[in-house]
Design an enzyme around this catalytic site. Structure first.
Site, PDB file in Angstrom:
ATOM      1  N   MET A 296      -7.223  -4.425  16.792  1.00  0.00           N
ATOM      2  CA  MET A 296      -8.688  -4.403  16.805  1.00  0.00           C
ATOM      3  C   MET A 296      -9.333  -5.595  17.508  1.00  0.00           C
ATOM      4  SD  MET A 296      -9.462  -1.571  15.824  1.00  0.00           S
ATOM      5  CE  MET A 296      -7.900  -0.803  16.139  1.00  0.00           C
TER       6      MET A 296
ATOM      7  N   GLY B  18      -4.489   1.716  13.992  1.00  0.00           N
ATOM      8  CA  GLY B  18      -4.838   1.446  12.612  1.00  0.00           C
ATOM      9  C   GLY B  18      -4.827   2.636  11.691  1.00  0.00           C
ATOM     10  N   GLN B  19      -4.924   3.855  12.249  1.00  0.00           N
ATOM     11  CA  GLN B  19      -4.961   5.050  11.406  1.00  0.00           C
ATOM     12  C   GLN B  19      -3.699   5.879  11.630  1.00  0.00           C
ATOM     13  OE1 GLN B  19      -8.994   6.815  10.540  1.00  0.00           O
ATOM     14  NE2 GLN B  19      -9.350   6.148  12.621  1.00  0.00           N
TER      15      GLN B  19
ATOM     16  N   LYS C  17       0.841  -1.208   0.000  1.00  0.00           N
ATOM     17  CA  LYS C  17       0.000   0.000   0.000  1.00  0.00           C
ATOM     18  C   LYS C  17       0.870   1.250   0.000  1.00  0.00           C
ATOM     19  CE  LYS C  17      -2.207  -1.072   3.807  1.00  0.00           C
ATOM     20  NZ  LYS C  17      -1.594  -2.411   4.027  1.00  0.00           N
TER      21      LYS C  17
ATOM     22  N   CYS D 224     -12.035   2.518  16.590  1.00  0.00           N
ATOM     23  CA  CYS D 224     -10.853   1.644  16.577  1.00  0.00           C
ATOM     24  C   CYS D 224      -9.991   1.753  17.835  1.00  0.00           C
ATOM     25  CB  CYS D 224     -10.011   1.877  15.326  1.00  0.00           C
ATOM     26  SG  CYS D 224      -9.401   3.543  15.104  1.00  0.00           S
ATOM     27  N   MET D 225      -9.862   2.950  18.417  1.00  0.00           N
ATOM     28  CA  MET D 225      -8.890   3.089  19.492  1.00  0.00           C
ATOM     29  C   MET D 225      -9.486   3.459  20.854  1.00  0.00           C
ATOM     30  SD  MET D 225      -6.331   2.059  17.890  1.00  0.00           S
ATOM     31  CE  MET D 225      -5.313   2.021  19.337  1.00  0.00           C
TER      32      MET D 225
END
Lengths: 225, 84, 773
Positions: free
Chosen positions: C360, C397-398, C86, C175-176
């Site tokens: 997650m 994740g971000q 990616k 997510c967090m």
């Protein structure tokens, strides 16, 4: 007719070469009494010059393979069609083995030494970085040809091959060397397109004669001299 | 008629000045590196006397940090060839 | 005839050039210039990667105003020159043909192109009108863990400081939030104590519900590299599904969904009963607490919960663990007692350094805060924390879930420093923002799920969504898509590409992508990274921060947003830094961040160094120097071991819906796929979603690989091709679906239950049935 040349140029070259092997490893100082000296990971764990010699023990085998004429004469255009831009990781142009495997042995069984893969009727290209075993982290298969939405991406021109300063002088290296500093892997395998194949894989100290040339700006230093 | 080539390392920050100085000497051609502080000097003289004089003037240039000879060609070879 | 003399001069010159090239690598001479080709005329710029929270350093090559290549930054200590697929191909999304370049306004059901001025005028007017008619709490902003630090900061200042509402949330709630709540309840301060350098020191890695090979591939490779170089390294994959991570791991342990709570307690039981404890550490640095049980699951609107912590002693904790003897929990976890004992022995061996990684699997959990607490319990009992190679590490994740969402605090209850319920925090914010203290409300309003429920109910009548795609990423989109499409709420969406969320927008604002603006991100290891704008955004696209500022100015708050268009990101960061001044959270100045590939806070300006291990006085100057460890987030300097029991999931498989549904990602696609699906290399590798089914289940149902099936839950259904024994292998009775595909919206079926403490939804567990189409 008799001519006499006094050529001392090569002596100068040799003496210059021996003089420049100077290692300037900088040791980051960690002062302050409260702090332990922790082995900092080397910020330059990427290919240093020793990578060049990684396949040296295979050089004669590679030469024999090349001379045996047992190779698939792949075109350079096919080679570049697998990369989104020069220097991008190539896609996997064949079924990628066990889908659940991250790579490792499954890929290296063919791509470590560039063996002949009967299933594909071709020689496998040799990976320049067999120590990185999570192959599918960067190399993904092609399972469809379409796009999600149209994309006008166009790759930049591939660096031209065979650039020489003078007729007969050794060609310069026109691509970046990050993750690709093991020359023989790409230039001496049976899968190498004829145009970029080296004629003398047994001479393993490639950068003795082939200098790096690029006009890139802000290129970070990756050499650990 | 000796032809010689040298690698010249200029003193810090003096590359351009040195290039001008060398280029102004008779029998000298200069090829500066584009991206590093290095110059290539090619000299052509018409005899030993002249060669010595050029060496003397090179030694006087203080912008030269270091100079090393790479290759040299004898005058006979060139002279013979040109007479053919 | 060629002049022999000229030839010899040329040869002499060339010999010298060749000799120079061996002495000075990379040297160039004018003579060679005629052989130049444009491909090598590339300028490289440093930035963090646009995608996940690992925060790899990238170098973007530009040529004639266009981004043409990406490589890993060899000088970035995160990735040392390596990237994932990616990362290498990210810039290719900018040439997607459906890029949003002009603002669009919906008029009579059709989108009409307008100027940016007209669009921003309308957004400001609508927002003002809504506030006037329905009050401050009828307008909301929903931002992102992909917003840059300046973008998050102006959003917070705008909503909380200028307008005076706490209706600000962001997708990092999805997510967090459990990680944050876990850190706060155990240590009193958010974010990990360690850093990625732990990888070079640890002997054992326990990956807890985390397919790291696909989700954090560069860190995974760094781990594999260490296992290769140092012979004694072990990787243990603890998961509900066999993945590439399990394949690469030394040991793979599979457990039943929700079994993680019991496993962690069983490990603690073993540690105590075998006396594998660091008693000195526990005595000096740990206290024991218990909270409420039977919390509920937040399934009903306006659900409220407040924990009631209560101090207990070690003996009470030990007695509680008696229910979790490994053989007693075998049925609950599906893990043989000997495997739990083996894990406990690794954690308990004083000669082994252990790092636990999770993401997650632990966070998206109806008991997510508990699950985080339970992992900390293990590390606190053994004293394996805040040291090189020893520690629990919550992955992100971000790219700026830490930097923006958590540190700037784009949540309803947060301020850039502290929480809205704290008077001191409000006073500090009011002072730096130069707004009246009374304007910042002292009560949180809606967390993410509740915010979209409020839109459904008609309580929120204006929402501005920036840099996120909730109609693919929310749980139970089958409820929230029609909600957002309702006329009662005016929806503004800023994005780079059209998405199912822009589909329901009343105004679509074109946003500048990553390298088309300058900004800062903060990664999982507290590293703040800066980048400069490299190319121009297309059409009228603007950075999100600048659009917020323009709207704020139109609403009469010009004085609070005195920034310049060219340098606003720098001016905002300098203002924001004031919030974190002090030893515990000092952020590196811009001058440092421009030079190097990020710096880890607390940044020590006197020495110019990052603090790599917090709470350990050998590394962290913010500690009380008389102690070896100081958990200074808590007033007494002690971390908390929480008594947290096993509780079942809200929806379990039954006769009607016999399968667990688990959702997640694949390496090729990032989150809702709005960027990665537009990158040809990635789309061509994984063109659509699928549902993974265990071969035994597939056989029983007569389903073949690639055959279309229907995944049906009580909330909705999705049709996808089956994937039998392919990339992932769920345990029997479980199915897995990646959520990136907007054409196969699996979140239509998921459940919007959340952790009552963190309010983070559980995307990993609900009940479905599978039918052939």
């Amino acid at each position: 007719m008799k001519q006499r040349y006094i050529i001392i140029g090569f002596w100068a070259l040799l003496s210059a070469a021996s003089a420049i092997i100077v290692n300037t490893s900088l040791v980051e100082e960690r002062s302050g009494e409260n702090f332990d000296v922790i082995a900092q990971p080397d910020s330059n764990t990427l290919p240093a010059e020793e990578e060049v010699f990684k396949l040296a023990d295979k050089a004669l085998e590679l030469k024999q393979l090349l001379e045996s004429g047992q190779n698939v004469n792949k075109e350079l255009t096919a080679y570049y069609s697998r990369r989104a831009y020069p220097g991008a990781p190539p896609v996997i142009p064949h079924p990628a083995g066990e889908e659940r495997s991250p790579g490792g042995k499954d890929c290296l069984q063919c791509h470590r030494h560039g063996d002949y893969a009967p299933a594909y009727g071709a020689f496998a290209p040799i990976t320049p970085h067999p120590e990185l075993i999570s192959c599918k982290q960067c190399h993904v298969p092609v399972t469809t040809t379409g796009n999600f939405v149209a994309n006008t991406w166009s790759s930049t021109a591939a660096p031209g091959s065979g650039q020489q300063a003078l007729p007969g002088s050794p060609p310069v290296i026109t691509h970046g060397l990050q993750m690709r500093s093991n020359c023989l892997a790409c230039h001496a395998s049976s899968a190498t397109p004829a145009k970029i194949r080296v004629t003398h894989p047994e001479r393993v100290n490639c950068r003795q004669c082939h200098a790096i040339k690029n006009n890139e700006k802000n290129v970070p230093e990756i050499w650990t001299r | 008629m000796p032809i010689k080539s040298y690698i010249v390392f200029p003193s810090k920050g003096k590359k351009d000045l040195l290039r001008q100085q060398l280029a102004s000497l008779a029998g000298c051609e200069v090829i500066p590196a584009l991206n590093k502080d290095v110059l290539i000097l090619v000299t052509e003289t018409f005899g030993n006397h002249e060669e010595d004089a050029l060496m003397a003037s090179l030694e006087k240039i203080k912008e030269i940090e270091h100079l090393s000879l790479v290759s040299g060609y004898s005058d006979h070879a060139i002279h013979d060839h040109n007479n053919k | 005839m060629m002049n022999r003399r000229i030839f010899i001069k040329k040869t002499a010159a060339f010999s010298a050039m060749a000799a120079a090239a061996t002495m000075v690598p990379g040297i160039l001479f004018a003579h060679e210039q005629k052989h130049d080709n444009p491909a090598s005329d590339i300028t490289w710029h440093k930035a963090p990667c646009r995608f996940c929270g690992v925060g790899c350093g990238i170098l973007v090559g530009t040529q004639a105003g266009r981004a043409v290549a990406v490589k890993g930054d060899p000088n970035c200590s995160v990735n040392k020159g390596l990237l994932c697929v990616k990362g290498y191909h990210q810039i290719m999304c900018t040439s997607a043909s459906d890029r949003l370049t002009k603002p669009l306004i919906k008029k009579n059901g059709k989108y009409v192109e307008v100027t940016m001025k007209e669009a921003l005028d309308l957004v400001a007017a609508k927002m003002q009108e809504t506030i006037k008619k329905y009050g401050k709490d009828s307008v909301a902003m929903y931002t992102s863990g992909q917003s840059t630090i300046p973008e998050g900061y102006v959003a917070s200042k705008f909503m909380k400081g200028a307008i005076g509402t706490n209706n600000l949330e962001c997708n990092a709630r999805l997510c967090m939030a459990s990680a944050v709540a876990g850190f706060l309840t155990t240590f009193g301060a958010d974010e990990p104590m360690g850093c990625y350098e732990d990888i070079e020191h640890a002997d054992v890695f326990v990956l807890w519900g985390n397919n790291m090979a696909e989700m954090h591939p560069v860190l995974f490779s760094r781990m594999l590299d260490n296992r290769l170089r140092r012979k004694n390294v072990k990787i243990i994959d603890l998961a509900t599904r066999t993945t590439r991570t399990s394949k690469a791991a030394d040991i793979s342990i599979l457990f039943k969904p929700q079994g993680d709570l019991a496993i962690a307690n069983a490990i603690c039981y073993e540690l105590i009963n075998n006396n594998w404890l660091d008693k000195n550490f526990i005595e000096k640095h740990v206290v024991f607490f218990k909270g409420k049980t039977g919390l509920g699951y937040g399934l009903e609107d306006k659900f409220a919960f407040k924990d009631e912590p209560e101090a207990i002693d070690f003996d009470q904790y030990k007695a509680f663990l008696n229910d979790y003897r490994p053989d007693k929990v075998e049925a609950l976890t599906g893990v043989p007692a000997k495997e739990i004992k083996y894990l406990a022995a690794l954690y308990g061996d004083p000669n082994l350094k252990v790092v636990t990684y999770w993401c997650m699997g632990i966070n998206q959990h109806t008991r997510g805060t508990w699950a985080n607490n339970l992992i900390y319990n293990i590390h606190l009992l053994t004293g394996k924390i805040s040291q090189p190679g020893n520690g629990p590490f919550s992955l992100t994740g971000q790219p700026s879930a830490c930097g923006t969402a958590r540190e700037v605090g784009t949540f309803t209850h947060k301020l850039p420093k502290g929480v809205v319920t704290n008077k001191k925090s409000r006073e500090l914010a009011a002072k730096i923002w130069k707004v009246p203290y009374e304007r910042i409300p002292d009560k949180p309003t809606y967390h993410t799920t509740e915010m979209f429920r409020a839109i459904d109910r008609g309580d929120i009548r204006f929402i501005w969504i920036q840099s996120t795609n909730p109609l693919v990423s929310l749980p139970r989109t089958s409820r929230y898509r029609p909600a957002l499409a309702k006329d009662s709420c005016f929806v503004v969406v800023s994005d780079v590409f059209p998405t199912p969320t822009t589909d329901v927008a009343d105004v679509i604002l074109p946003a500048a992508w990553h390298i088309e603006k300058s900004g800062l991100y903060g990664n999982s290891e507290r590293r703040t990274q800066y980048w400069d704008k490299m190319i121009e955004p297309p059409g009228e696209a603007l950075p999100d921060a600048w659009m917020t500022i323009e709207v704020a100015r139109r609403m009469g708050f010009a004085k609070l947003f005195p920034y310049s268009k060219e340098k606003h990101h720098e001016e905002i960061y300098n203002e924001y830094r004031q919030f974190h001044a002090g030893k515990k959270h000092n952020m590196a100045p811009l001058s440092v961040l421009k030079k190097q590939s990020g710096a880890i806070w607390p940044y020590i300006e006197e020495t110019g160094r990052s603090t790599l291990w917090r709470y350990n006085s050998r590394y962290d100057p913010a500690c009380d120097t008389t102690k070896d460890f100081d958990f200074y987030g808590k007033p007494n300097g002690k971390a908390v071991i929480w008594l947290r029991p096993y509780e079942p999931a809200p929806e379990m498989p039954d006769n009607e819906y016999p399968f667990w549904l688990n959702t997640g990602r694949v390496i090729e696609h990032w989150h809702t796929g709005s960027m990665t699906r537009r990158i040809p290399v990635l789309h061509q590798a994984v063109p659509h979603a699928y549902v993974e089914i265990h071969p035994a289940d597939a056989k029983r149902l007569g389903i073949k690989h690639n055959q279309k099936v229907k995944v049906i839950s009580r909330r909705g259904q999705t049709v996808l091709p089956a994937s039998v024994n392919d990339r992932g292998l769920p345990t029997p009775g479980q199915v897995f679906v990646p959520f990136f595909d907007e054409n196969m919206l699996i979140n239509d079926t998921t459940l919007d239950a959340f952790c009552p403490i963190s309010k983070e939804p559980d995307f990993k567990k609900c009940a479905v049935r599978i039918e052939k189409v």
